[in-house]
Design a protein around this motif. Structure first.
Motif, PDB file in Angstrom:
ATOM      1  N   LEU A   9     -12.674  47.540 -71.768  1.00  0.00           N
ATOM      2  CA  LEU A   9     -12.784  46.527 -72.806  1.00  0.00           C
ATOM      3  C   LEU A   9     -12.395  47.145 -74.151  1.00  0.00           C
ATOM      4  N   GLU A  13     -13.338  43.894 -78.754  1.00  0.00           N
ATOM      5  CA  GLU A  13     -14.109  43.018 -77.880  1.00  0.00           C
ATOM      6  C   GLU A  13     -15.542  43.520 -77.726  1.00  0.00           C
ATOM      7  N   SER A  15     -17.170  45.163 -80.012  1.00  0.00           N
ATOM      8  CA  SER A  15     -17.807  44.795 -81.278  1.00  0.00           C
ATOM      9  C   SER A  15     -18.216  43.327 -81.286  1.00  0.00           C
ATOM     10  N   LEU A  16     -17.319  42.457 -80.832  1.00  0.00           N
ATOM     11  CA  LEU A  16     -17.619  41.021 -80.807  1.00  0.00           C
ATOM     12  C   LEU A  16     -18.798  40.712 -79.900  1.00  0.00           C
ATOM     13  N   PHE A  17     -18.824  41.341 -78.719  1.00  0.00           N
ATOM     14  CA  PHE A  17     -19.930  41.106 -77.789  1.00  0.00           C
ATOM     15  C   PHE A  17     -21.259  41.538 -78.410  1.00  0.00           C
ATOM     16  N   GLN A  20     -22.357  39.133 -81.139  1.00  0.00           N
ATOM     17  CA  GLN A  20     -22.832  37.866 -80.591  1.00  0.00           C
ATOM     18  C   GLN A  20     -24.214  38.020 -79.952  1.00  0.00           C
ATOM     19  N   ASN A  41     -17.947  31.612 -72.147  1.00  0.00           N
ATOM     20  CA  ASN A  41     -16.853  31.845 -73.091  1.00  0.00           C
ATOM     21  C   ASN A  41     -15.746  32.700 -72.499  1.00  0.00           C
ATOM     22  N   TYR A  42     -16.093  33.547 -71.525  1.00  0.00           N
ATOM     23  CA  TYR A  42     -15.118  34.468 -70.937  1.00  0.00           C
ATOM     24  C   TYR A  42     -14.655  34.021 -69.553  1.00  0.00           C
ATOM     25  N   THR A  45     -10.851  34.342 -68.801  1.00  0.00           N
ATOM     26  CA  THR A  45     -10.219  35.620 -69.136  1.00  0.00           C
ATOM     27  C   THR A  45     -10.301  36.571 -67.947  1.00  0.00           C
ATOM     28  N   TYR A  47     -11.889  39.189 -67.886  1.00  0.00           N
ATOM     29  CA  TYR A  47     -13.213  39.823 -67.900  1.00  0.00           C
ATOM     30  C   TYR A  47     -14.287  38.924 -67.278  1.00  0.00           C
ATOM     31  N   ASP A 103     -16.512  47.928 -84.622  1.00  0.00           N
ATOM     32  CA  ASP A 103     -15.584  47.282 -85.535  1.00  0.00           C
ATOM     33  C   ASP A 103     -14.829  48.337 -86.346  1.00  0.00           C
ATOM     34  N   SER A 106     -12.351  49.999 -84.032  1.00  0.00           N
ATOM     35  CA  SER A 106     -11.182  49.162 -83.799  1.00  0.00           C
ATOM     36  C   SER A 106     -10.207  49.253 -84.971  1.00  0.00           C
TER      37      SER A 106
END
Length: 349
Positions: A9, A13, A15-17, A20, A41-42, A45, A47, A103, A106
Motif C-alpha cells: 500500500l 494510502e 496516511s489516508l487510512f 480516517q 469504500n475500497y 479497488t 485492495y 503524509d 509520501s
C-alpha cells in the motif's frame, strides 16, 4: 509453492487510512461500524480483499491490530504502532500521528522522485546521443579523414583515436550508471528496502539518519506506553520490532537486557548509546525527577524534526549530484566530437 506476494500500500494510502480511522474513533463511532464503511469504500479497488480482512479482524476480535496485520500490506512500523496504541488505550492519537507521519513520507517520496526523474531522463537521452556519436558519427568522420588523400599525421591520428576512445568510455560509464539505477529500483520493488538501507549505512549521512529515526521511535513508544500507565519493561519489549535497521535493534535489545539486570533505565540507555550524550543527560534528569514519559515525549519531537531535516538535506543533494554526473557526461560528448574536428582542421591546415 509460496504465497504470492501481496501488493504494498502506498504511503499516501496508509496516511489516508490512518486519518480516517482516527476520525472514526474521535467521533465516537464503533470501530466495527467504521471499518465496515471503509471496507465499502475500497470494494472497487485492488485492495478490496485486504480491507475485507481488516473488517473481519475487527468484527471477530475487536482488534484493529489483528485486522491490519492480517491485511499484509501495511508497513511493519504502522502495524506495531497500532498494537502500541491499543495497548496504551490511545489508538486514536496513535492513528492521527501515523497519518501525519505517512503524509510526510509520501511528500518526501514525491520530492525524491522529482529530484531524480529529470536528471535521469537527461542521462538516458545523453546515453542515446553518445551511442549514436560513437557507433555511427565517429566512424563516418574516420572515413572522411581517410578520403582526404593527404593522410593523417601521427598527432592527428592520436587526436582522432582519443576522441573515439573517450566517446566509448563515456558511453560505458553512462550505461553502467543506468544499469545501477535499474538494479536499485528492482531491488526496492522486490522488497529489498532493508538491504538497501544496510548498503546505505556505509554513508555517514544515511547511518546518522537511521540512528536518529531509531531514537525517535524508541522515545515515542516509551512515552506513549508509560503515559498510559504501563510499565517501562513492557515498552522495551515492543521497541525492537519498530526500529529501522539491525544495528538499532541490537542496541534496543541490549538496553532491555541491561534494564532487566539492574533496573536502571538511564544507565542502560547510556551504555547502549541509542541517544546523543546531551539527551542521555536529559533522560537521567527525567528519571530522577519521575518525569521519564515527558522527557521521552520531548526527545521524540526533537528527533522527529532532525529526521525530517536530514531527509530534506539528502534530497537536496540528489539533484546536484546527478547534474554533476550529467555535466561530466556532456563534457565527454563534446570532447569526443571536438577532438575529431580538431583533427580535420589540423589535416586541412
Amino acid at each position: 509453492m509460496g504465497e504470492k506476494k501481496r501488493k504494498s500500500l502506498p504511503a499516501v494510502e496508509v496516511s489516508l487510512f490512518c486519518q480516517q480511522a482516527a476520525m472514526i474513533l474521535k467521533a465516537g463511532i464503533p470501530l466495527y461500524d467504521g471499518m465496515e464503511v471503509l471496507c465499502q469504500n475500497y470494494k472497487d479497488t485492488s485492495y478490496r480483499a485486504a480491507f475485507q480482512k481488516i473488517y473481519e479482524g475487527v468484527r471477530d476480535g475487536g482488534s484493529l491490530y489483528e485486522g491490519v496485520k492480517a491485511a499484509g500490506f501495511f508497513p511493519n512500523y504502522m502495524v506495531h504502532m497500532v498494537q502500541v496504541g491499543e495497548t496504551s488505550g490511545e489508538l486514536d492519537q496513535v492513528l492521527e500521528s501515523l497519518g501525519d507521519y505517512y503524509d510526510r513520507e509520501s511528500r518526501m517520496q514525491a520530492a525524491i522522485r522529482s529530484a531524480v526523474a529529470y536528471p535521469l531522463v537527461l542521462v538516458i537521452l545523453m546515453t542515446a546521443v553518445i551511442a549514436v556519436l560513437v557507433l555511427r558519427v565517429l566512424p563516418v568522420f574516420t572515413e572522411v579523414f581517410l578520403s582526404l588523400g593527404t593522410g593523417l599525421a601521427g598527432t592527428e591520428v592520436a587526436v582522432l583515436s582519443g576522441g573515439v576512445i573517450l566517446g566509448r568510455i563515456v558511453l560505458v560509464v553512462a550505461a553502467v550508471l543506468l544499469v545501477l539505477v535499474l538494479v536499485l529500483f528492482l531491488i526496492w520493488k522486490a522488497g529489498g528496502k532493508r538491504l538497501l538501507l544496510k548498503m546505505g549505512q556505509v554513508l555517514p549521512p544515511v547511518r546518522r539518519l537511521l540512528g536518529q529515526q531509531a531514537a525517535q521511535r524508541f522515545a515515542d513508544v516509551i512515552a506513549m506506553v508509560m503515559h498510559s500507565g504501563y510499565p517501562l519493561g513492557h515498552a522495551l519489549e515492543l521497541i525492537p520490532d519498530l526500529l529501522p535497521d539491525k544495528r538499532s535493534i541490537r542496541k534496543a535489545k541490549r538496553c532491555q537486557a541491561l534494564m532487566e539486570q539492574n533496573g536502571d533505565f538511564a544507565a542502560a540507555v547510556e551504555q547502549t548509546g541509542i541517544f546523543e550524550p546531551l539527551h542521555q543527560r536529559m533522560i537521567r534528569v527525567g528519571v530522577e525527577a519521575g518525569q521519564t514519559d515527558r522527557v521521552m515525549e520531548r526527545l521524540a519531537g526533537i528527533y522527529d524534526m532532525e529526521v525530517d531535516e536530514g531527509i530534506h538535506r539528502l534530497v537536496s543533494w540528489i539533484e546536484p549530484a546527478l547534474v554533476a554526473v550529467l555535466t561530466l557526461i556532456i563534457g565527454g560528448i563534446l570532447l569526443s566530437v571536438m577532438l575529431p574536428l580538431v583533427s580535420i582542421m589540423m589535416s586541412i591546415g
